[in-house]
Design an enzyme around this catalytic site. Sequence first.
Site, mmCIF file in Angstrom:
data_model
loop_
_atom_site.group_PDB
_atom_site.id
_atom_site.type_symbol
_atom_site.label_atom_id
_atom_site.label_comp_id
_atom_site.label_asym_id
_atom_site.label_seq_id
_atom_site.Cartn_x
_atom_site.Cartn_y
_atom_site.Cartn_z
ATOM 1 N N GLN A 115 0.797 -1.226 0.000
ATOM 2 C CA GLN A 115 0.000 0.000 0.000
ATOM 3 C C GLN A 115 0.829 1.275 0.000
ATOM 4 O O GLN A 115 0.394 2.316 0.480
ATOM 5 C CB GLN A 115 -0.928 -0.004 1.226
ATOM 6 C CG GLN A 115 -1.864 -1.195 1.241
ATOM 7 C CD GLN A 115 -2.662 -1.275 2.533
ATOM 8 O OE1 GLN A 115 -2.676 -0.344 3.323
ATOM 9 N NE2 GLN A 115 -3.327 -2.390 2.748
ATOM 10 N N CYS A 116 2.010 1.191 -0.536
ATOM 11 C CA CYS A 116 2.913 2.344 -0.544
ATOM 12 C C CYS A 116 2.693 3.148 -1.824
ATOM 13 O O CYS A 116 2.292 2.605 -2.848
ATOM 14 C CB CYS A 116 4.347 1.824 -0.486
ATOM 15 S SG CYS A 116 5.609 3.098 -0.566
ATOM 16 N N GLY A 117 2.980 4.434 -1.768
ATOM 17 C CA GLY A 117 2.894 5.263 -2.966
ATOM 18 C C GLY A 117 3.828 4.776 -4.068
ATOM 19 O O GLY A 117 3.606 5.027 -5.247
#
Length: 168
Positions: free
Chosen positions: A40-42
């Site tokens: 869920q990281c950019g």
Amino acid sequence: MAADSPQSIYDFTVKDIRENDVSLSQYRGKVLLIVNVASQCGLTQTNYKELNVVYEKYKNKDFEILAFPCNQFGGQEPGNNDEIQEVVCTRFKAEFPIFDKVDVNGKNVAPLYKFLKSEKGGFLGDAIKWNFTKFLVNKEGKVVERYAPTTSPLKIEKDIQNLLGSSS
């Protein structure tokens, strides 16, 4: 004392995402890119996309990507192993091996990550700063380079080619 300290990444056994022991010595003779990943990281989308591209090109040429999920940065890998596997395989279509979730910093740091960081400290000390920090390991199991989370996997391609050498 020194005799006990690991000489290469082949001295480590890690757990895969199904909790099975995997000796890293099985990757002897391959160039490895070791990455701490998060769902869920950019940076997730572009990193997985580009890691897939690089993997596709070199997986049959003695190259392997080893991905270690980590939830130490912004809680961006909260899932259990089954959920992580689902995201990685379904959403990002990654074919390279995904391992058990680890800590890359702090008192419970995975031994492999302790070794990687001792071999190649970061710009601001050893601590890993974020998801998708990448370590490039040569065919002898030595850490040759460390890349920032923002470094595009495609930018590492030249270094991978150099390590693969004439056999590629």
